[in-house]
Scaffold this active site. Structure first.
Site, mmCIF file in Angstrom:
data_model
loop_
_atom_site.group_PDB
_atom_site.id
_atom_site.type_symbol
_atom_site.label_atom_id
_atom_site.label_comp_id
_atom_site.label_asym_id
_atom_site.label_seq_id
_atom_site.Cartn_x
_atom_site.Cartn_y
_atom_site.Cartn_z
ATOM 1 N N LYS A 227 -7.281 9.036 6.172
ATOM 2 C CA LYS A 227 -6.452 8.471 5.105
ATOM 3 C C LYS A 227 -6.483 9.441 3.947
ATOM 4 O O LYS A 227 -7.433 10.215 3.807
ATOM 5 C CB LYS A 227 -7.016 7.114 4.653
HETATM 6 P P1 NAD Z 1 4.682 -0.305 -0.380
HETATM 7 O O1 NAD Z 1 4.265 0.540 -1.531
HETATM 8 O O2 NAD Z 1 5.946 -0.008 0.340
HETATM 9 O O3 NAD Z 1 4.723 -1.867 -0.825
HETATM 10 C C1 NAD Z 1 3.653 -2.510 -1.448
HETATM 11 C C2 NAD Z 1 4.171 -3.855 -1.968
HETATM 12 O O4 NAD Z 1 3.085 -4.633 -2.444
HETATM 13 C C3 NAD Z 1 5.153 -3.727 -3.129
HETATM 14 O O5 NAD Z 1 6.150 -4.720 -2.995
HETATM 15 C C4 NAD Z 1 4.264 -4.030 -4.359
HETATM 16 O O6 NAD Z 1 5.022 -4.506 -5.461
HETATM 17 C C5 NAD Z 1 3.395 -5.101 -3.754
HETATM 18 N N1 NAD Z 1 2.152 -5.376 -4.474
HETATM 19 C C6 NAD Z 1 1.239 -4.504 -4.953
HETATM 20 N N2 NAD Z 1 0.224 -5.166 -5.526
HETATM 21 C C7 NAD Z 1 0.501 -6.488 -5.381
HETATM 22 C C8 NAD Z 1 -0.162 -7.686 -5.753
HETATM 23 N N3 NAD Z 1 -1.331 -7.661 -6.379
HETATM 24 N N4 NAD Z 1 0.412 -8.877 -5.418
HETATM 25 C C9 NAD Z 1 1.590 -8.933 -4.775
HETATM 26 N N5 NAD Z 1 2.261 -7.830 -4.395
HETATM 27 C C10 NAD Z 1 1.714 -6.624 -4.698
HETATM 28 O O7 NAD Z 1 3.444 -0.285 0.635
HETATM 29 P P2 NAD Z 1 3.442 -0.660 2.192
HETATM 30 O O8 NAD Z 1 3.629 0.580 2.978
HETATM 31 O O9 NAD Z 1 4.311 -1.837 2.415
HETATM 32 O O10 NAD Z 1 1.913 -1.077 2.388
HETATM 33 C C11 NAD Z 1 1.435 -2.397 2.135
HETATM 34 C C12 NAD Z 1 0.114 -2.573 2.860
HETATM 35 O O11 NAD Z 1 0.331 -2.386 4.268
HETATM 36 C C13 NAD Z 1 -0.992 -1.587 2.489
HETATM 37 O O12 NAD Z 1 -2.231 -2.236 2.607
HETATM 38 C C14 NAD Z 1 -0.870 -0.516 3.553
HETATM 39 O O13 NAD Z 1 -2.046 0.230 3.715
HETATM 40 C C15 NAD Z 1 -0.557 -1.387 4.747
HETATM 41 N N6 NAD Z 1 0.079 -0.708 5.881
HETATM 42 C C16 NAD Z 1 1.240 -0.019 5.735
HETATM 43 C C17 NAD Z 1 1.809 0.583 6.846
HETATM 44 C C18 NAD Z 1 3.130 1.296 6.769
HETATM 45 O O14 NAD Z 1 3.647 1.685 7.831
HETATM 46 N N7 NAD Z 1 3.723 1.467 5.606
HETATM 47 C C19 NAD Z 1 1.182 0.501 8.097
HETATM 48 C C20 NAD Z 1 0.012 -0.234 8.221
HETATM 49 C C21 NAD Z 1 -0.539 -0.834 7.103
#
Ligand code: NAD
Length: 424
Positions: free
Chosen positions: A114
């Site tokens: 990461k």
């Molecule tokens: P992103 O930046 O696209 O979206 C994050 C979202 O969470 C945004 O809408 C933001 O406003 C919201 N957010 C942040 N803090 C918040 C809070 N306290 N309460 C409510 N909403 C909140 O990120 P993403 O890629 O969607 O990632 C989200 C999670 O999924 C992370 O934990 C990431 O590690 C995990 N993840 C992502 C992927 C991927 O393919 N993008 C894959 C596996 C896991």
């Protein structure tokens, strides 16, 4: 470039402490030797870099970035790059460890990694973010590559970030290297279906988990925390499957409608305004309350550590499917298990992204591209296969899904390590 070693003890309640507690539980189930346990609790390689930025107004700023490679026993390291003001080294360590387990659980031939830069991307122009990305990539260039470590998007980064990383790496190597990152634009060797893959996988597993509890989509309600790359697609695919999505949130607030939100209309609102707040088709809700709503399914898809010992007793969902990495602390896990809440762990539920990242890497390395239906069918097969394997393992040994999934993954990594042998 600084290479750091760490000890394997964590004291406070941080994502790293949570990750190590989960590993310790799996190690106990497996009877893992102490030396192997300590090795798996500790990243193999860490790189911390400083990233100077020339701002658009001519002034200079500085950021700290990290890349942590937790394990390589089963193949090159793999994991996302996060741009957030909250990035710190311990968080990156935890996320790298979870990536190792996720790759092993889904049987993709990678270890875990990461990375992150401590920056709030919304405060910088696209040109500034491009310079930060290119400088960060140059600094970690010696340790990444299609056979070493393959980054992907995470919070605060997207396919444009991956295009800049790929270009910077390629320019330095003297030829185009498509396989150095995944989650690229389709026009640059990205895979069809990658952008929606994590959300699709979350929903494939969520529907299977609901079915295991006798819940049918048409009579099921859901709340989704986070409306980014994972949460937004999860809400859309749940609604398409017939689930009534009654609430969603982002970092600015939450909206709810007991009769169900019109998800396509909400997406149009978010495209226009940048937030779910102010959506006319729902009522405003406090973001923290969303986690405690009376729904069948809760999908935390934002950040880690949101389900804690404080709010877990009030979680009313029957099934929690972790779209985010590390949203549930071990205390909360125990409380929800006691309340018969089924928690589908992150390393299973959100693995769709790394599965299609693997498909993208395979396609890029062969320069042979699959159709979107092919990608989606192969993704679904892997997700449901993993769901069944973890459910069976958990039932046979009377374990939680998280401990079962972690134990299965740790066993695979430990077995690869043991077969390879310890060098020298
Ligand atoms: P992103 O930046 O696209 O979206 C994050 C979202 O969470 C945004 O809408 C933001 O406003 C919201 N957010 C942040 N803090 C918040 C809070 N306290 N309460 C409510 N909403 C909140 O990120 P993403 O890629 O969607 O990632 C989200 C999670 O999924 C992370 O934990 C990431 O590690 C995990 N993840 C992502 C992927 C991927 O393919 N993008 C894959 C596996 C896991």
């Amino acid at each position: 470039m600084t290479t750091v070693t760490t000890d394997s003890t964590a004291t406070s309640a941080t994502p790293l402490a949570d990750a190590r507690a989960q590993l310790a539980e799996a190690a106990g189930v497996l009877g893992l030797p102490e030396g192997l346990h300590r090795m798996l609790a500790t990243p193999r390689r860490e790189v911390t870099v400083s990233i100077p930025l020339r701002r658009d107004d001519g002034s200079q700023d500085l950021f700290i970035g990290h890349r942590v490679q937790h394990n390589f026993s089963r193949g090159p390291a793999k994991g996302g790059i996060r741009y957030s003001p909250n990035v710190d080294l311990d968080e990156v360590r935890a996320l790298a460890m979870w990536m190792t387990w996720k790759c092993a659980l889904l049987d993709v031939p990678y270890g875990g990694a990461k990375g992150g830069v401590r920056i709030d991307p919304r405060s910088y122009s696209q040109a500034e973010l491009e310079r930060v990305t290119r400088r960060f990539t140059s600094e970690i260039l010696p340790v990444i590559g299609p056979e070493r470590d393959i980054p992907a998007p995470d919070i605060g980064t997207d396919e444009q970030t991956m295009a800049w990383m790929m270009d910077t790496y390629s320019v330095n190597r003297g030829h185009t290297v498509l396989g150095v990152v995944t989650g690229k634009p389709v026009s640059l060797g990205g895979s069809l279906g990658r952008a929606s893959s994590t959300s699709r996988g979350v929903v494939d597993v969520a529907l299977a988990a609901l079915e295991s509890r006798g819940l049918k989509p048409a009579t099921t309600t859901a709340a989704v925390q986070g409306f980014g790359k994972v949460g937004r697609g999860a809400a859309r695919f749940l609604a398409e499957a017939g689930v009534t999505v009654t609430a969603v949130s982002d970092q600015y607030g939450a909206v709810a409608s007991p009769s169900g939100l019109d998800v396509p209309a909400l997406e149009a609102h978010v495209d226009a305004t940048g937030s779910v707040v102010g959506f006319a088709g729902g009522d405003e809700l406090d973001g923290a309350e969303l986690l405690e709503l009376d729904v069948d399914l809760l999908v935390p898809a934002a950040v880690e550590g949101v389900l804690t010992r404080d709010n877990a007793p009030r979680v009313r969902a029957k099934v929690v499917v972790e779209g985010a990495n590390g949203p549930t602390t071990p205390d909360a896990d125990a409380i929800m298990a006691g309340n018969d809440v089924l928690v589908v762990p992150d390393i299973l539920a959100n693995a769709g992204g790394v599965v299609v990242s693997y498909f993208e890497w395979v396609q890029a390395n062969q320069a042979y591209w699959w159709t979107e239906p092919e990608v989606e069918a192969r993704l679904k097969q892997r997700m449901l296969g993993a769901w069944e394997a973890v459910s069976d393992y958990a039932t046979q040994r009377e374990l939680s899904l998280r401990t079962a999934a972690t134990a299965m993954a740790v066993e695979r990594v430990a077995s690869a390590h043991t077969q390879r042998g310890l060098y020298p």
